[in-house]
Motif scaffolding. Structure first.
Motif, PDB file in Angstrom:
ATOM      1  N   ARG A  13       0.727  -1.275   0.059  1.00 34.67           N
ATOM      2  CA  ARG A  13      -0.064  -0.056  -0.051  1.00 34.67           C
ATOM      3  C   ARG A  13       1.014   1.320  -0.149  1.00 34.67           C
ATOM      4  NH1 ARG A  13      -5.667   0.433  -0.633  1.00 34.67           N
ATOM      5  NH2 ARG A  13      -6.192  -1.793  -0.646  1.00 34.67           N
ATOM      6  N   SER A  14       1.781   1.285   0.909  1.00 38.40           N
ATOM      7  CA  SER A  14       2.917   2.303   0.903  1.00 38.40           C
ATOM      8  C   SER A  14       3.506   2.660  -0.595  1.00 38.40           C
ATOM      9  CB  SER A  14       4.020   2.381   1.989  1.00 38.40           C
ATOM     10  OG  SER A  14       3.610   2.016   2.956  1.00 38.40           O
ATOM     11  N   VAL A  15       4.054   1.626  -0.940  1.00 43.07           N
ATOM     12  CA  VAL A  15       4.416   1.581  -2.661  1.00 43.07           C
ATOM     13  C   VAL A  15       3.398   2.371  -3.310  1.00 43.07           C
ATOM     14  CG1 VAL A  15       5.336   0.289  -4.464  1.00 43.07           C
ATOM     15  CG2 VAL A  15       6.168  -0.242  -2.279  1.00 43.07           C
ATOM     16  N   LEU A  16       2.304   1.960  -3.367  1.00 45.94           N
ATOM     17  CA  LEU A  16       1.208   2.224  -4.549  1.00 45.94           C
ATOM     18  C   LEU A  16       0.717   3.635  -4.132  1.00 45.94           C
ATOM     19  CD1 LEU A  16      -0.969  -1.198  -4.989  1.00 45.94           C
ATOM     20  CD2 LEU A  16       0.676  -0.167  -6.282  1.00 45.94           C
ATOM     21  N   ALA A  17       0.744   3.937  -2.940  1.00 47.05           N
ATOM     22  CA  ALA A  17       0.489   5.433  -2.494  1.00 47.05           C
ATOM     23  C   ALA A  17       1.687   6.232  -2.820  1.00 47.05           C
ATOM     24  CB  ALA A  17       0.211   5.221  -1.070  1.00 47.05           C
ATOM     25  N   ALA A  18       2.873   5.717  -2.940  1.00 45.69           N
ATOM     26  CA  ALA A  18       4.055   6.875  -2.953  1.00 45.69           C
ATOM     27  C   ALA A  18       4.195   7.416  -4.341  1.00 45.69           C
ATOM     28  CB  ALA A  18       5.175   6.229  -2.769  1.00 45.69           C
ATOM     29  N   SER A  19       3.375   6.888  -5.201  1.00 44.35           N
ATOM     30  CA  SER A  19       3.552   7.460  -6.637  1.00 44.35           C
ATOM     31  C   SER A  19       2.374   6.863  -7.600  1.00 44.35           C
ATOM     32  CB  SER A  19       5.082   6.981  -7.222  1.00 44.35           C
ATOM     33  OG  SER A  19       5.310   7.736  -8.461  1.00 44.35           O
ATOM     34  N   LYS A  62      20.472  -3.325  -6.793  1.00 42.51           N
ATOM     35  CA  LYS A  62      21.316  -3.180  -5.739  1.00 42.51           C
ATOM     36  C   LYS A  62      21.932  -1.606  -5.754  1.00 42.51           C
ATOM     37  CE  LYS A  62      23.624  -7.234  -5.266  1.00 42.51           C
ATOM     38  NZ  LYS A  62      24.710  -8.026  -5.405  1.00 42.51           N
ATOM     39  N   GLN A  63      22.360  -1.295  -6.795  1.00 42.22           N
ATOM     40  CA  GLN A  63      22.795   0.113  -7.132  1.00 42.22           C
ATOM     41  C   GLN A  63      21.883   1.104  -6.798  1.00 42.22           C
ATOM     42  OE1 GLN A  63      25.250   0.679 -10.805  1.00 42.22           O
ATOM     43  NE2 GLN A  63      26.550  -1.070 -10.178  1.00 42.22           N
ATOM     44  N   VAL A  64      20.799   1.052  -7.322  1.00 43.93           N
ATOM     45  CA  VAL A  64      19.544   2.065  -7.022  1.00 43.93           C
ATOM     46  C   VAL A  64      19.013   2.372  -5.566  1.00 43.93           C
ATOM     47  CG1 VAL A  64      17.567   2.946  -7.686  1.00 43.93           C
ATOM     48  CG2 VAL A  64      19.061   1.879  -9.647  1.00 43.93           C
ATOM     49  N   ARG A  65      19.259   1.021  -5.137  1.00 42.00           N
ATOM     50  CA  ARG A  65      18.493   1.066  -3.633  1.00 42.00           C
ATOM     51  C   ARG A  65      19.646   1.941  -2.713  1.00 42.00           C
ATOM     52  NH1 ARG A  65      16.168  -2.277   0.476  1.00 42.00           N
ATOM     53  NH2 ARG A  65      16.291  -0.121   1.534  1.00 42.00           N
ATOM     54  N   GLU A  66      21.013   1.869  -3.169  1.00 43.74           N
ATOM     55  CA  GLU A  66      22.061   2.536  -2.478  1.00 43.74           C
ATOM     56  C   GLU A  66      21.975   4.007  -2.823  1.00 43.74           C
ATOM     57  OE1 GLU A  66      25.605  -0.793  -2.119  1.00 43.74           O
ATOM     58  OE2 GLU A  66      26.249   1.333  -2.173  1.00 43.74           O
ATOM     59  N   ALA A  67      21.878   4.269  -3.888  1.00 43.82           N
ATOM     60  CA  ALA A  67      21.880   5.638  -4.477  1.00 43.82           C
ATOM     61  C   ALA A  67      20.806   6.320  -4.013  1.00 43.82           C
ATOM     62  CB  ALA A  67      22.196   5.610  -6.189  1.00 43.82           C
ATOM     63  N   LEU A  68      19.573   5.901  -4.343  1.00 46.27           N
ATOM     64  CA  LEU A  68      18.351   6.633  -3.772  1.00 46.27           C
ATOM     65  C   LEU A  68      17.548   5.880  -2.618  1.00 46.27           C
ATOM     66  CD1 LEU A  68      16.987   6.605  -7.451  1.00 46.27           C
ATOM     67  CD2 LEU A  68      18.092   8.406  -6.178  1.00 46.27           C
ATOM     68  N   PRO A  69      17.949   6.315  -1.555  1.00 46.25           N
ATOM     69  CA  PRO A  69      17.327   5.772  -0.213  1.00 46.25           C
ATOM     70  C   PRO A  69      15.888   6.244  -0.137  1.00 46.25           C
ATOM     71  CG  PRO A  69      19.035   7.328   0.322  1.00 46.25           C
ATOM     72  CD  PRO A  69      19.260   7.082  -0.962  1.00 46.25           C
ATOM     73  N   ASP A  70      15.413   7.065  -0.627  1.00 43.43           N
ATOM     74  CA  ASP A  70      14.024   7.777  -0.709  1.00 43.43           C
ATOM     75  C   ASP A  70      13.105   7.345  -1.470  1.00 43.43           C
ATOM     76  OD1 ASP A  70      14.963   9.070   1.771  1.00 43.43           O
ATOM     77  OD2 ASP A  70      15.498  10.881   0.722  1.00 43.43           O
ATOM     78  N   ALA A  71      13.479   6.461  -2.362  1.00 38.87           N
ATOM     79  CA  ALA A  71      12.833   5.763  -3.520  1.00 38.87           C
ATOM     80  C   ALA A  71      12.552   4.408  -3.071  1.00 38.87           C
ATOM     81  CB  ALA A  71      13.245   5.905  -4.704  1.00 38.87           C
ATOM     82  N   TRP A  72      11.164   4.075  -3.433  1.00 38.33           N
ATOM     83  CA  TRP A  72      10.898   2.454  -3.543  1.00 38.33           C
ATOM     84  C   TRP A  72      11.390   2.011  -4.657  1.00 38.33           C
ATOM     85  CZ3 TRP A  72       9.125   0.754   1.081  1.00 38.33           C
ATOM     86  CH2 TRP A  72       8.256   1.470   2.161  1.00 38.33           C
ATOM     87  N   VAL A  73      12.232   0.835  -4.498  1.00 41.24           N
ATOM     88  CA  VAL A  73      12.841   0.057  -5.572  1.00 41.24           C
ATOM     89  C   VAL A  73      12.203  -1.343  -5.565  1.00 41.24           C
ATOM     90  CG1 VAL A  73      14.991  -0.600  -6.581  1.00 41.24           C
ATOM     91  CG2 VAL A  73      14.769   1.587  -5.131  1.00 41.24           C
ATOM     92  N   GLY A  74      11.763  -1.642  -6.723  1.00 43.18           N
ATOM     93  CA  GLY A  74      11.325  -3.245  -6.759  1.00 43.18           C
ATOM     94  C   GLY A  74      11.905  -3.737  -7.895  1.00 43.18           C
ATOM     95  N   ALA A  75      11.575  -5.163  -8.043  1.00 43.52           N
ATOM     96  CA  ALA A  75      12.117  -5.808  -9.225  1.00 43.52           C
ATOM     97  C   ALA A  75      10.793  -6.300  -9.812  1.00 43.52           C
ATOM     98  CB  ALA A  75      12.674  -7.385  -8.588  1.00 43.52           C
ATOM     99  N   GLY A  76      10.824  -6.380 -11.251  1.00 46.24           N
ATOM    100  CA  GLY A  76       9.787  -6.364 -12.148  1.00 46.24           C
ATOM    101  C   GLY A  76       9.982  -7.691 -12.964  1.00 46.24           C
ATOM    102  N   THR A  77       9.145  -8.252 -13.638  1.00 45.79           N
ATOM    103  CA  THR A  77       9.296  -9.331 -14.732  1.00 45.79           C
ATOM    104  C   THR A  77       9.989 -10.330 -13.947  1.00 45.79           C
ATOM    105  OG1 THR A  77       9.776  -7.853 -16.366  1.00 45.79           O
ATOM    106  CG2 THR A  77       9.938  -9.957 -17.061  1.00 45.79           C
ATOM    107  N   VAL A  78       9.462 -10.758 -12.654  1.00 45.13           N
ATOM    108  CA  VAL A  78       9.961 -11.750 -11.801  1.00 45.13           C
ATOM    109  C   VAL A  78       9.104 -13.165 -12.179  1.00 45.13           C
ATOM    110  CG1 VAL A  78      10.045 -12.719  -9.738  1.00 45.13           C
ATOM    111  CG2 VAL A  78      10.851 -10.752 -10.040  1.00 45.13           C
ATOM    112  N   THR A  79       9.471 -14.083 -12.795  1.00 49.55           N
ATOM    113  CA  THR A  79       8.562 -15.172 -13.416  1.00 49.55           C
ATOM    114  C   THR A  79       8.937 -16.677 -12.368  1.00 49.55           C
ATOM    115  OG1 THR A  79      10.060 -15.630 -15.059  1.00 49.55           O
ATOM    116  CG2 THR A  79       8.479 -14.131 -15.549  1.00 49.55           C
ATOM    117  N   CYS A  80       9.780 -16.619 -11.825  1.00 50.13           N
ATOM    118  CA  CYS A  80      10.078 -18.000 -10.980  1.00 50.13           C
ATOM    119  C   CYS A  80      10.855 -17.621  -9.617  1.00 50.13           C
ATOM    120  CB  CYS A  80      10.886 -18.683 -11.681  1.00 50.13           C
ATOM    121  SG  CYS A  80      12.374 -18.289 -12.150  1.00 50.13           S
TER     122      CYS A  80
END
Ligand SMILES: O=C(O)C(=O)C[C@H](O)[C@H](O)COP(=O)(O)O
Length: 216
Positions: A13-19, A62-80
């Protein structure tokens, strides 16, 4: 039977509410990951879905999480499940799948990173619903019925909310966001291939800003 935890639901919910817009990002060159996401962030985007479609997806997360601590960073196209584990280890704060399997839905319940499962039919929704999922990606949104399908889902599933993705464009984002059961829309239009290829980060920021302004 395990069910989706309150922690997972709050996180999603926080992720969807953030943007209200969630860029679907594919990294062809690892060096692009941080400047591209920084450019989106500068344009007002607070949630990044980095797909595992290329070999750089996991490292980019990994890199974006470190560089942008104020963003929510998720993984997409996860199929397994194997990809899910890799995304989790990389620090993905949430995981998005284009569809559902029982294995993915079950594994997600035990993971640090909550799942936004992709559905396009009432039957797929029911699979997730029974496990306590109430937040879904609707994919592929345009060809699976667009806003009219989401309106119809609101009947039998009044407490489910969606992030439509797949064929959504800057011009059509508003039609989805006008629905009571849509919190965020996703898409790759925020990161056009040609703009990324020429590393025109100012243009990425501008597209993000203009797209957010269109829906405000
Ligand atoms: O990769 C995934 O997990 C998907 O489910 C598919 C993506 O969300 C869409 O391919 C984005 O759609 P476009 O905005 O039309 O490019």
């Amino acid at each position: 039977m395990n069910l989706v935890s309150d922690f997972h639901r709050d996180r999603i919910r926080s992720v969807l509410a953030a943007s209200r817009l969630m860029p679907v990002i594919t990294i062809k060159h690892l060096d692009d990951a941080v400047p591209l996401c920084q450019a989106l962030f500068d344009g007002g985007i607070r949630v990044m879905e980095i797909t595992l479609r290329t070999e750089h997806g996991v490292e980019a997360i990994k890199q974006v999480r470190e560089a942008l601590p104020d963003a929510w960073v998720g993984a997409g196209t996860v199929t397994c499940v194997d990809q899910y584990r890799k995304a989790e280890t990389a620090g993905a704060q949430f995981v998005v799948t284009p569809g559902v399997t029982k294995a993915l839905l079950d594994f997600a319940l035990t993971s640090e990173a909550p799942l936004l499962p992709g559905v396009s039919t009432a039957s797929e929704l029911l699979l997730g619903y029974g496990l306590g999922y109430r937040e879904f990606k609707f994919f592929p949104a345009e060809v699976a019925g667009g806003p009219r399908a989401l309106k119809a889902f609101g009947g039998p599933f009044p407490d489910a909310v969606f992030c439509p993705t797949g064929g959504v464009r800057r011009e059509t984002a508003k039609d989805y966001l006008a629905l009571g059961n849509v919190l965020t829309v996703g898409g790759s239009w925020l990161t056009p291939e040609d703009v990324v290829a020429r590393k025109d980060w100012a243009q990425v920021t501008e597209i993000a800003r203009a797209s957010l302004s269109d829906i405000s």
